[in-house]
Enzyme design. Structure first.
Site, short mmCIF file in Angstrom:
data_model
loop_
_atom_site.label_atom_id
_atom_site.label_comp_id
_atom_site.label_asym_id
_atom_site.label_seq_id
_atom_site.Cartn_x
_atom_site.Cartn_y
_atom_site.Cartn_z
N LEU A 21 0.89 -1.28 0.01
CA LEU A 21 -0.04 -0.02 -0.04
C LEU A 21 0.89 1.17 0.02
O LEU A 21 0.72 2.16 -0.95
CB LEU A 21 -0.95 0.10 1.26
N SER A 24 2.21 1.68 -3.41
CA SER A 24 1.02 2.13 -4.34
C SER A 24 0.91 3.56 -3.95
O SER A 24 0.63 4.48 -5.17
CB SER A 24 -0.39 1.42 -4.01
N GLU A 25 0.76 4.05 -2.62
CA GLU A 25 0.57 5.52 -2.55
C GLU A 25 1.79 6.38 -2.79
O GLU A 25 1.61 7.68 -2.56
CB GLU A 25 0.01 5.55 -0.83
N GLY A 26 2.92 6.04 -3.10
CA GLY A 26 4.06 6.59 -3.28
C GLY A 26 4.95 7.18 -2.08
O GLY A 26 5.74 8.19 -1.99
N SER A 135 -5.23 4.84 -5.16
CA SER A 135 -4.04 4.17 -6.25
C SER A 135 -4.22 2.85 -6.46
O SER A 135 -3.26 2.39 -7.40
CB SER A 135 -2.78 4.36 -5.29
#
Length: 163
Positions: A21, A24-26, A135
């Site tokens: 996660l 994905s969220e950077g 995301s």
């Protein structure tokens, strides 16, 4: 910086999903491994509470913060109050890394994805969590989403196993 243990999280796959996660969220690897990142990659200091710093994005105002980019309400600016009710549900008294982990796992559980994660059904877990995190592939928010193959690679690199 105290992070949730595999035992409290529900196993190594759940910890790997949290890392996925953050990928994905950077936020993974940014600042305090994402725990002190505002939307737009600005860093904040202190974990006493959600920072509630409103930032104008191309999708509107956001105060998404922390490793999992969870929003909190700001009266007159941001109505999304996920951190507010989810942190109460888990008894979080601050925005510390361990409480960010606990809230993320609570949101995953509300999406009914924990059993899928534990069993290595990554595709099913991502599908169930897509309405929570913008995301993730299949998210309804119209923002940029990550490729499943990228997320699976991040999940496996973090020690997750796929069925």
């Amino acid at each position: 910086m105290a992070r949730i243990t595999a035992n409290e999280a529900g196993g190594a796959n759940v910890l790997a999903f949290l890392d996925m996660l953050a990928t994905s969220e950077g936020t993974i690897g940014v600042g305090d491994d994402g725990y002190n990142v505002n939307v737009g990659s600005e860093l904040f200091t202190g974990y006493a509470q959600h920072p509630r710093i409103a930032i104008r994005t191309r999708w509107g105002w956001s105060d998404a913060a922390g490793r999992y980019q969870i929003m909190a309400a700001i009266p007159g600016r941001i109505r999304t109050d996920t951190w507010d009710w989810a942190s109460k549900a888990v008894g979080a008294k601050d925005f510390s890394p361990i409480n960010q982990d606990r809230v993320a796992i609570y949101l995953i559980a509300r999406a009914r994805a924990v059993d899928d994660i534990k069993a290595g059904r990554l595709d099913a877990a991502i599908t169930k969590c897509a309405p929570v995190w913008a995301s993730l592939p299949g998210s309804p928010y119209g923002q940029h989403t990550q490729l499943f193959t990228h997320l699976q690679a991040a999940y496996e690199a973090a020690g997750g196993t796929v069925a």
